[in-house]
Design a protein around this motif. Structure first.
Motif, PDB file in Angstrom:
ATOM      1  N   ALA A   1       0.670  -1.297  -0.005  1.00 24.34           N
ATOM      2  CA  ALA A   1       0.145  -0.118  -0.193  1.00 24.34           C
ATOM      3  C   ALA A   1       0.955   1.103  -0.094  1.00 24.34           C
ATOM      4  O   ALA A   1       0.440   2.275  -0.747  1.00 24.34           O
ATOM      5  CB  ALA A   1      -0.985   0.009   1.282  1.00 24.34           C
ATOM      6  N   ALA A   2       1.813   1.348   0.877  1.00 23.10           N
ATOM      7  CA  ALA A   2       2.900   2.400   0.930  1.00 23.10           C
ATOM      8  C   ALA A   2       3.490   2.466  -0.703  1.00 23.10           C
ATOM      9  O   ALA A   2       3.565   3.687  -0.997  1.00 23.10           O
ATOM     10  CB  ALA A   2       4.144   2.344   1.804  1.00 23.10           C
ATOM     11  N   GLY A   3       4.027   1.571  -1.185  1.00 21.69           N
ATOM     12  CA  GLY A   3       4.645   1.455  -2.409  1.00 21.69           C
ATOM     13  C   GLY A   3       3.778   2.163  -3.492  1.00 21.69           C
ATOM     14  O   GLY A   3       4.044   2.986  -4.156  1.00 21.69           O
ATOM     15  N   VAL A   4       2.394   1.508  -3.622  1.00 24.76           N
ATOM     16  CA  VAL A   4       1.478   1.925  -4.451  1.00 24.76           C
ATOM     17  C   VAL A   4       1.157   3.587  -4.162  1.00 24.76           C
ATOM     18  O   VAL A   4       0.977   4.228  -5.092  1.00 24.76           O
ATOM     19  CB  VAL A   4       0.187   1.246  -4.375  1.00 24.76           C
ATOM     20  CG1 VAL A   4      -0.701   1.803  -5.258  1.00 24.76           C
ATOM     21  CG2 VAL A   4       0.405  -0.131  -4.952  1.00 24.76           C
ATOM     22  N   ALA A   5       1.079   4.155  -3.108  1.00 27.13           N
ATOM     23  CA  ALA A   5       0.798   5.219  -2.894  1.00 27.13           C
ATOM     24  C   ALA A   5       1.652   6.395  -3.276  1.00 27.13           C
ATOM     25  O   ALA A   5       1.398   7.403  -3.732  1.00 27.13           O
ATOM     26  CB  ALA A   5       0.570   5.484  -1.328  1.00 27.13           C
ATOM     27  N   ALA A   6       3.044   5.948  -3.077  1.00 27.80           N
ATOM     28  CA  ALA A   6       4.056   6.812  -3.554  1.00 27.80           C
ATOM     29  C   ALA A   6       4.102   6.797  -5.005  1.00 27.80           C
ATOM     30  O   ALA A   6       4.500   7.803  -5.500  1.00 27.80           O
ATOM     31  CB  ALA A   6       5.469   6.025  -3.211  1.00 27.80           C
ATOM     32  N   VAL A   7       3.719   5.721  -5.926  1.00 29.78           N
ATOM     33  CA  VAL A   7       3.464   5.671  -7.169  1.00 29.78           C
ATOM     34  C   VAL A   7       2.577   6.679  -7.683  1.00 29.78           C
ATOM     35  O   VAL A   7       2.705   7.574  -8.400  1.00 29.78           O
ATOM     36  CB  VAL A   7       3.445   4.230  -7.757  1.00 29.78           C
ATOM     37  CG1 VAL A   7       3.422   4.471  -9.157  1.00 29.78           C
ATOM     38  CG2 VAL A   7       4.453   3.461  -7.349  1.00 29.78           C
ATOM     39  N   ASP A   8       1.505   6.513  -6.931  1.00 23.93           N
ATOM     40  CA  ASP A   8       0.509   7.405  -7.205  1.00 23.93           C
ATOM     41  C   ASP A   8       0.789   8.997  -6.932  1.00 23.93           C
ATOM     42  O   ASP A   8       0.523   9.855  -7.741  1.00 23.93           O
ATOM     43  CB  ASP A   8      -0.834   7.104  -6.158  1.00 23.93           C
ATOM     44  CG  ASP A   8      -1.520   5.848  -6.658  1.00 23.93           C
ATOM     45  OD1 ASP A   8      -1.143   5.330  -7.654  1.00 23.93           O
ATOM     46  OD2 ASP A   8      -2.502   5.392  -5.837  1.00 23.93           O
TER      47      ASP A   8
ATOM     48  N   GLU B   1       4.248   0.529 -13.109  1.00 24.76           N
ATOM     49  CA  GLU B   1       4.813   0.687 -11.849  1.00 24.76           C
ATOM     50  C   GLU B   1       3.895   0.255 -10.624  1.00 24.76           C
ATOM     51  O   GLU B   1       4.576  -0.610  -9.815  1.00 24.76           O
ATOM     52  CB  GLU B   1       5.562   2.130 -11.454  1.00 24.76           C
ATOM     53  CG  GLU B   1       6.524   2.549 -12.538  1.00 24.76           C
ATOM     54  CD  GLU B   1       7.136   4.153 -12.094  1.00 24.76           C
ATOM     55  OE1 GLU B   1       7.072   4.612 -10.807  1.00 24.76           O
ATOM     56  OE2 GLU B   1       7.699   4.771 -12.870  1.00 24.76           O
ATOM     57  N   VAL B   2       2.648   0.480 -10.583  1.00 21.13           N
ATOM     58  CA  VAL B   2       1.977   0.049  -9.566  1.00 21.13           C
ATOM     59  C   VAL B   2       1.960  -1.400  -9.916  1.00 21.13           C
ATOM     60  O   VAL B   2       1.857  -2.415  -8.862  1.00 21.13           O
ATOM     61  CB  VAL B   2       0.544   0.383 -10.066  1.00 21.13           C
ATOM     62  CG1 VAL B   2      -0.618  -0.435  -8.954  1.00 21.13           C
ATOM     63  CG2 VAL B   2       0.408   2.135  -9.586  1.00 21.13           C
ATOM     64  N   SER B   3       1.799  -2.203 -10.910  1.00 21.55           N
ATOM     65  CA  SER B   3       1.825  -3.556 -11.345  1.00 21.55           C
ATOM     66  C   SER B   3       3.137  -4.439 -10.657  1.00 21.55           C
ATOM     67  O   SER B   3       2.974  -5.624 -10.109  1.00 21.55           O
ATOM     68  CB  SER B   3       1.526  -3.926 -12.727  1.00 21.55           C
ATOM     69  OG  SER B   3       3.014  -3.890 -13.366  1.00 21.55           O
ATOM     70  N   THR B   4       4.281  -3.666 -10.600  1.00 24.35           N
ATOM     71  CA  THR B   4       5.630  -4.124 -10.127  1.00 24.35           C
ATOM     72  C   THR B   4       5.184  -3.990  -8.403  1.00 24.35           C
ATOM     73  O   THR B   4       5.973  -4.921  -7.829  1.00 24.35           O
ATOM     74  CB  THR B   4       6.730  -3.553 -10.587  1.00 24.35           C
ATOM     75  OG1 THR B   4       6.748  -2.247 -10.147  1.00 24.35           O
ATOM     76  CG2 THR B   4       6.704  -3.381 -12.196  1.00 24.35           C
TER      77      THR B   4
ATOM     78  N   GLN C   1      -7.022  -5.234  -4.884  1.00 23.88           N
ATOM     79  CA  GLN C   1      -7.405  -3.794  -5.076  1.00 23.88           C
ATOM     80  C   GLN C   1      -6.478  -3.195  -5.894  1.00 23.88           C
ATOM     81  O   GLN C   1      -6.702  -2.357  -6.686  1.00 23.88           O
ATOM     82  CB  GLN C   1      -7.665  -3.251  -3.638  1.00 23.88           C
ATOM     83  CG  GLN C   1      -8.071  -1.792  -4.018  1.00 23.88           C
ATOM     84  CD  GLN C   1      -8.384  -1.088  -2.519  1.00 23.88           C
ATOM     85  OE1 GLN C   1      -8.265  -1.918  -1.337  1.00 23.88           O
ATOM     86  NE2 GLN C   1      -8.705  -0.070  -2.534  1.00 23.88           N
ATOM     87  N   ASP C   2      -4.952  -3.168  -5.398  1.00 25.81           N
ATOM     88  CA  ASP C   2      -3.930  -2.472  -6.105  1.00 25.81           C
ATOM     89  C   ASP C   2      -3.749  -3.054  -7.479  1.00 25.81           C
ATOM     90  O   ASP C   2      -3.381  -2.346  -8.174  1.00 25.81           O
ATOM     91  CB  ASP C   2      -2.930  -2.664  -5.383  1.00 25.81           C
ATOM     92  CG  ASP C   2      -2.751  -1.862  -4.058  1.00 25.81           C
ATOM     93  OD1 ASP C   2      -3.534  -0.871  -3.973  1.00 25.81           O
ATOM     94  OD2 ASP C   2      -2.023  -1.912  -3.078  1.00 25.81           O
ATOM     95  N   LYS C   3      -4.071  -4.579  -7.656  1.00 24.87           N
ATOM     96  CA  LYS C   3      -3.816  -5.073  -9.029  1.00 24.87           C
ATOM     97  C   LYS C   3      -4.882  -4.448  -9.811  1.00 24.87           C
ATOM     98  O   LYS C   3      -4.765  -4.076 -11.077  1.00 24.87           O
ATOM     99  CB  LYS C   3      -3.923  -6.533  -9.069  1.00 24.87           C
ATOM    100  CG  LYS C   3      -2.851  -7.197  -8.378  1.00 24.87           C
ATOM    101  CD  LYS C   3      -2.852  -8.596  -8.078  1.00 24.87           C
ATOM    102  CE  LYS C   3      -1.518  -9.423  -7.439  1.00 24.87           C
ATOM    103  NZ  LYS C   3      -1.757 -10.783  -7.162  1.00 24.87           N
ATOM    104  N   GLN C   4      -6.211  -4.234  -9.388  1.00 24.48           N
ATOM    105  CA  GLN C   4      -7.260  -3.625 -10.127  1.00 24.48           C
ATOM    106  C   GLN C   4      -6.672  -2.164 -10.586  1.00 24.48           C
ATOM    107  O   GLN C   4      -7.081  -1.654 -11.627  1.00 24.48           O
ATOM    108  CB  GLN C   4      -8.543  -3.831  -9.497  1.00 24.48           C
ATOM    109  CG  GLN C   4      -9.638  -3.327 -10.177  1.00 24.48           C
ATOM    110  CD  GLN C   4      -9.928  -4.156 -11.280  1.00 24.48           C
ATOM    111  OE1 GLN C   4     -10.086  -5.224 -11.483  1.00 24.48           O
ATOM    112  NE2 GLN C   4      -9.994  -3.336 -12.664  1.00 24.48           N
ATOM    113  N   HIS C   5      -6.299  -1.591  -9.311  1.00 27.18           N
ATOM    114  CA  HIS C   5      -5.943  -0.211  -9.762  1.00 27.18           C
ATOM    115  C   HIS C   5      -4.931  -0.262 -10.922  1.00 27.18           C
ATOM    116  O   HIS C   5      -5.105   0.772 -11.707  1.00 27.18           O
ATOM    117  CB  HIS C   5      -5.184   0.368  -8.534  1.00 27.18           C
ATOM    118  CG  HIS C   5      -4.603   1.722  -8.459  1.00 27.18           C
ATOM    119  ND1 HIS C   5      -5.385   2.934  -9.114  1.00 27.18           N
ATOM    120  CD2 HIS C   5      -3.646   2.139  -8.055  1.00 27.18           C
ATOM    121  CE1 HIS C   5      -4.683   3.955  -9.169  1.00 27.18           C
ATOM    122  NE2 HIS C   5      -3.534   3.677  -8.320  1.00 27.18           N
TER     123      HIS C   5
END
Length: 218
Positions: free
Chosen positions: A18-25, A62-65, A71-75
């Motif tokens: 979640a932290a990694g995805v948030a940073a990419v966002d 980047e989110v996919s990695t 939820q994050d995969k769907q994002h």
């Protein structure tokens, strides 16, 4: 007791994801917001449409990695779908095989490997001298573990892009070295042959450079 010991690890992994995805966002949201504002003022601006397609594709990749939760995969898939939408808007105004390759990469990053393969095979059939399509088709085959087809595609990428105008030649050379190294290691270890997955084959594809009719970057 064992499941209790495992639970904190899973929770920690999800928190890190979640932290990694948030940073990419946080990295990409301001970029696309700015471009979408510009597109509102000029909906047919090719450079803006291309920039949005590129940013959404990079964002989704980047989110996919980083993603581990559904939820994050769907994002990631939603972002890649947005990229395809902007690329299709671009194609409606200006034909480009490079953009078609990028759409295929969006499908690949989103898990639609068969769709990416179909798109790239169609491109290589209609334009057999298009090294960028051959290079990315090789990557698709690598992801599927078919190093024989991948090698053939990479060899064709090299032949089609001898001056490395699209970066296809250098990309193909890099992947061929990895395949050959892996095959050599298997031979040394007494491997039995068959298809294999080569490290790096699951990595990023080659976007290439999109040129305008005047020969300059769009």
């Amino acid at each position: 007791q064992q499941s209790q010991n495992q639970q904190p690890d899973a929770t920690s992994a999800n928190a890190n994801s979640a932290a990694g995805v948030a940073a990419v966002d946080d990295k990409y949201q301001p970029l696309v917001s700015d471009l979408e504002s510009k597109l509102g003022d000029d909906p047919t601006n090719l450079a803006t449409l291309l920039g949005l397609g590129n940013d959404y594709m990079q964002w989704g990749y980047e989110v996919s990695t980083t993603a581990t939760t559904d939820q994050d995969k769907q994002h990631s898939q939603d972002l890649l779908a947005k990229a395809q939408d902007y690329y299709n808007q671009y194609l409606a105004l200006n034909d480009s095989d490079v953009v078609r390759v990028r759409i295929a990469l969006c499908k690949l990053y989103g898990g639609d490997t068969s769709g990416a393969q179909a798109d790239l095979e169609a491109l290589t059939q209609s334009h057999p001298d298009f090294g960028l399509a051959w290079a990315n088709l090789g990557l698709v085959y690598e992801r599927q573990g078919d190093t024989s087809k991948a090698t053939d595609a990479y060899n064709k990428a090299e032949a089609a892009d001898p001056n490395d105008d699209y970066g296809a030649k250098s990309f193909a050379e890099q992947r061929l070295k990895a395949i050959n190294a892996q095959n050599g290691a298997q031979g040394t270890n007494g491997g039995t042959g068959g298809t294999t997955s080569v490290p790096g084959g699951s990595g990023k594809g080659l976007m290439g450079t999109l040129m305008s009719g005047s020969g300059t970057n769009v």
